[in-house]
Write an enzyme that holds these catalytic residues in place. Structure first.
Site, PDB file in Angstrom:
ATOM      1  N   ASP A  76       0.224  10.913  -0.041  1.00  0.00           N
ATOM      2  CA  ASP A  76      -0.817  11.942   0.022  1.00  0.00           C
ATOM      3  C   ASP A  76      -2.161  11.346   0.403  1.00  0.00           C
ATOM      4  O   ASP A  76      -2.295  10.127   0.527  1.00  0.00           O
ATOM      5  CB  ASP A  76      -0.923  12.654  -1.338  1.00  0.00           C
ATOM      6  CG  ASP A  76      -1.486  11.744  -2.420  1.00  0.00           C
ATOM      7  OD1 ASP A  76      -1.126  10.546  -2.451  1.00  0.00           O
ATOM      8  OD2 ASP A  76      -2.290  12.208  -3.240  1.00  0.00           O
TER       9      ASP A  76
ATOM     10  N   TRP B  19       0.847  -1.199   0.000  1.00  0.00           N
ATOM     11  CA  TRP B  19       0.000   0.000   0.000  1.00  0.00           C
ATOM     12  C   TRP B  19       0.879   1.245   0.000  1.00  0.00           C
ATOM     13  O   TRP B  19       2.089   1.133   0.274  1.00  0.00           O
ATOM     14  CB  TRP B  19      -0.903   0.008   1.246  1.00  0.00           C
ATOM     15  CG  TRP B  19      -2.186   0.753   1.014  1.00  0.00           C
ATOM     16  CD1 TRP B  19      -2.556   1.946   1.550  1.00  0.00           C
ATOM     17  CD2 TRP B  19      -3.273   0.343   0.166  1.00  0.00           C
ATOM     18  NE1 TRP B  19      -3.805   2.317   1.082  1.00  0.00           N
ATOM     19  CE2 TRP B  19      -4.251   1.340   0.236  1.00  0.00           C
ATOM     20  CE3 TRP B  19      -3.505  -0.770  -0.658  1.00  0.00           C
ATOM     21  CZ2 TRP B  19      -5.455   1.275  -0.494  1.00  0.00           C
ATOM     22  CZ3 TRP B  19      -4.695  -0.834  -1.372  1.00  0.00           C
ATOM     23  CH2 TRP B  19      -5.652   0.179  -1.275  1.00  0.00           C
TER      24      TRP B  19
HETATM   25  C1  NOJ Z   1      -5.961   3.926  -6.532  1.00  0.00           C
HETATM   26  C2  NOJ Z   1      -6.539   5.232  -6.139  1.00  0.00           C
HETATM   27  O1  NOJ Z   1      -6.056   6.281  -6.883  1.00  0.00           O
HETATM   28  C3  NOJ Z   1      -6.322   5.470  -4.682  1.00  0.00           C
HETATM   29  O2  NOJ Z   1      -6.747   6.740  -4.327  1.00  0.00           O
HETATM   30  C4  NOJ Z   1      -7.036   4.420  -3.938  1.00  0.00           C
HETATM   31  O3  NOJ Z   1      -6.906   4.617  -2.576  1.00  0.00           O
HETATM   32  C5  NOJ Z   1      -6.497   3.053  -4.330  1.00  0.00           C
HETATM   33  N1  NOJ Z   1      -6.497   2.887  -5.742  1.00  0.00           N
HETATM   34  C6  NOJ Z   1      -7.299   1.956  -3.686  1.00  0.00           C
HETATM   35  O4  NOJ Z   1      -8.620   1.979  -4.078  1.00  0.00           O
END
Ligand code: NOJ
Ligand code: NOJ
Length: 518
Positions: free
Chosen positions: A236, A166
């Site tokens: 961010d 993540w």
């Molecule tokens: C990509 C998105 O841009 C992000 O904001 C999101 O938290 C993750 N995927 C997970 O859904």
């Protein structure tokens, strides 16, 4: 406040939907799909009233204990969305949870005796206890012992660590959580003055869980985290880019400033002094986010993006004192009425106006730069490619929470004008006021007062454009008043995680701000 209204309404709408099981026509984007909206006599005010009840009901549905969508979640968890696949948002994000809980605190503080309050107090206490546990749960960002674990952005619904890869750490979470719990302590104190006093300094110092007042030590851990880590990079609020971010910095500064007051109240003078020194340093650093060549704030330093970002609006809103607060000696650098936020909002709106087909029938028509400011569907930022399920070129869509936040900013500006009884049009803020007041003659450098035509026109237009943003939200809800994460840039239909908790919260906050506009 009663929940019967929305339940009856929802039941009616479900029955209606079954009886008329016709899939919405894609060529009829987002409008005319809802029985509520088909009634021409339903004014925005009426709709807002109904939608508020639906929003509270659907927001509480995503919170344990008690929420109908989260029966297997740990008590106190706030789930981002009940959607468990495509996309899976069945997690508790520290950010979403803190922002949502702060909305509940606000609703509680508005009226601690509404029916809502018994549920809400149980939720707030469960939230505080669970956050204590999450702080102490080792996770891929780190541990409690050196506080690194506090930067972890999300946890499983049962409170265990999420171990997948993540964008971590995210350093806004502890700041938002501290702000929420400090707000709760103030609201709680206001309605139960004898229960929590500054003589409880034990609770402030102790790192241990205190069953009756778990919030204190949690707040201190978060403030320690913020004060020691604010100058390090992290991901961010959209979890995508590593760097130093405006949103994160704004909420960190608010946490530290309010933390100074709390530490003083608990005679923790050393902590107060340390938080003040770090708050001063952070405040001196914040102007780095103003880009004079672009003429607006930027969300992330040293980024290849434009920097126009809904995070600027959210940073201003969540970095400023709550509407009902009397406490905080907080005087943020970039409140909603600041020139820097207003011209950034204008630039973001102009971009999104032409970027998304639903915002403008003929994008190539007249040059946007000369058109007056108008409420449109707002997404996260121009370069966004996340469509709510995955990424694809030009995948970005408008988001409900960003669109509601623009309305909230404008309503708050209006309240600020009324409270301060003056409107000062500086050269930096001029582009915004010119766009808002398209046909009114403005003198740069002049301070207008409530008798002036310009002042009156400004109040009127702020309200009208704020309402235009909420009208966009209304146009894209489904027949049951549900709010997902996004709505399609071309068809206008809802997209992404359904019943996004934050979408409901941001809507409710915009309506609260609107209620304060006389
Ligand atoms: C990509 C998105 O841009 C992000 O904001 C999101 O938290 C993750 N995927 C997970 O859904
Ligand atoms: C994606 C958003 O970008 C992020 O801000 C949010 O925390 C998560 N979804 C969960 O709602």
């Amino acid at each position: 406040m009663t929940f019967l209204g929305p339940l009856v309404l929802a039941a009616y709408l479900v029955l209606y939907a079954f009886a008329h099981a016709i899939p919405p026509l894609p060529h009829n984007p987002g409008v005319g799909q809802s029985p509520l909206q088909q009634k021409p006599e339903c004014s925005l005010d009426k709709w807002l009233e109904k939608e508020q009840e639906i929003a509270i009901d659907n927001l509480l549905a995503n919170i344990a204990p008690g929420g109908r969508n989260v029966l297997d979640a740990a008590p106190g968890s706030v789930i981002a969305s009940p959607s468990r696949k495509h996309p899976n948002y069945y997690y508790q994000w520290v950010r979403d949870a803190a922002i949502t809980t702060s909305t509940l605190v606000d609703l509680y503080a508005d009226d601690p005796f509404v029916n809502l309050s018994s549920n809400v107090v149980a939720i707030l206490d469960a939230y505080a206890s669970l956050q204590y546990k999450l702080q102490h749960t080792s996770n891929p960002s780190g541990t409690f012992s050196d506080l690194s674990g506090l930067g972890e952005p999300k946890f499983e619904a049962d409170g265990s660590a999420f171990v997948g890869s993540w964008g971590r750490p995210q350093r806004d979470g502890p700041a938002l959580r501290a702000v929420t719990l400090m707000e709760y302590l103030r609201a709680y104190n206001a309605s139960n003055p004898s229960l929590w006093t500054s003589d409880d300094s034990e609770n402030w110092f102790t790192p241990f869980y205190h069953p009756s007042l778990p919030a204190n030590s949690i707040i201190k851990a978060d403030l320690e985290y913020v004060s020691h880590f604010w100058n390090r990079t992290g991901f961010d609020l959209w979890e995508e880019v590593e760097g130093l971010h405006f949103f994160t910095a704004m909420v960190q500064l608010r946490a530290l400033r309010e933390g100074v007051d709390l530490a003083l109240a608990f005679h923790d003078d050393g902590a107060a002094e340390w938080y003040r020194s770090q708050a001063d340093a952070l405040e001196n650093f914040l102007p780095a986010f103003w880009d004079p060549s672009k003429g607006h704030l930027i969300e992330t330093l040293d980024s290849s993006r434009s920097g126009l970002d809904c995070g600027l609006l959210l940073g201003s809103l969540h970095g400023s004192p709550a509407l009902n607060t009397t406490a905080a000696s907080l005087n943020p650098l970039y409140p909603p009425h600041s020139d820097e936020i207003l011209v950034s909002l204008l630039a973001l709106v102009r971009d999104q106006h032409v970027r998304f087909p639903i915002n403008s029938a003929s994008p190539s028509a007249s040059p946007e730069l000369t058109r007056p400011l108008k409420g449109v569907g707002l997404g996260r930022y121009p370069e966004d490619v996340y469509d709510g399920y995955g990424t694809k070129p030009a995948g970005g869509n408008p988001w409900f929470l960003c669109t509601s936040s623009a309305a909230e900013v404008l309503y708050r500006v209006s309240t600020h004008l009324q409270d301060s009884a003056q409107l000062s049009v500086t050269s930096r803020g001029m582009p915004f006021w010119e766009a808002l007041l398209a046909d009114v003659e403005l003198e740069p450098g002049r301070v207008y007062t409530p008798q002036d035509r310009v002042f009156k026109a400004a109040l009127e237009r702020l309200r009208v454009v704020g309402d235009e943003f909420l009208d966009v939200v209304r146009r894209h809800t489904d027949g049951e008043g549900r709010l997902s994460e996004q709505f399609d840039r071309v068809t206008g239909f809802e997209k992404g995680a359904r019943d996004l908790t934050w979408s409901y919260g941001a809507f409710l906050q915009a309506v609260r701000a609107r209620d304060r506009v006389v």
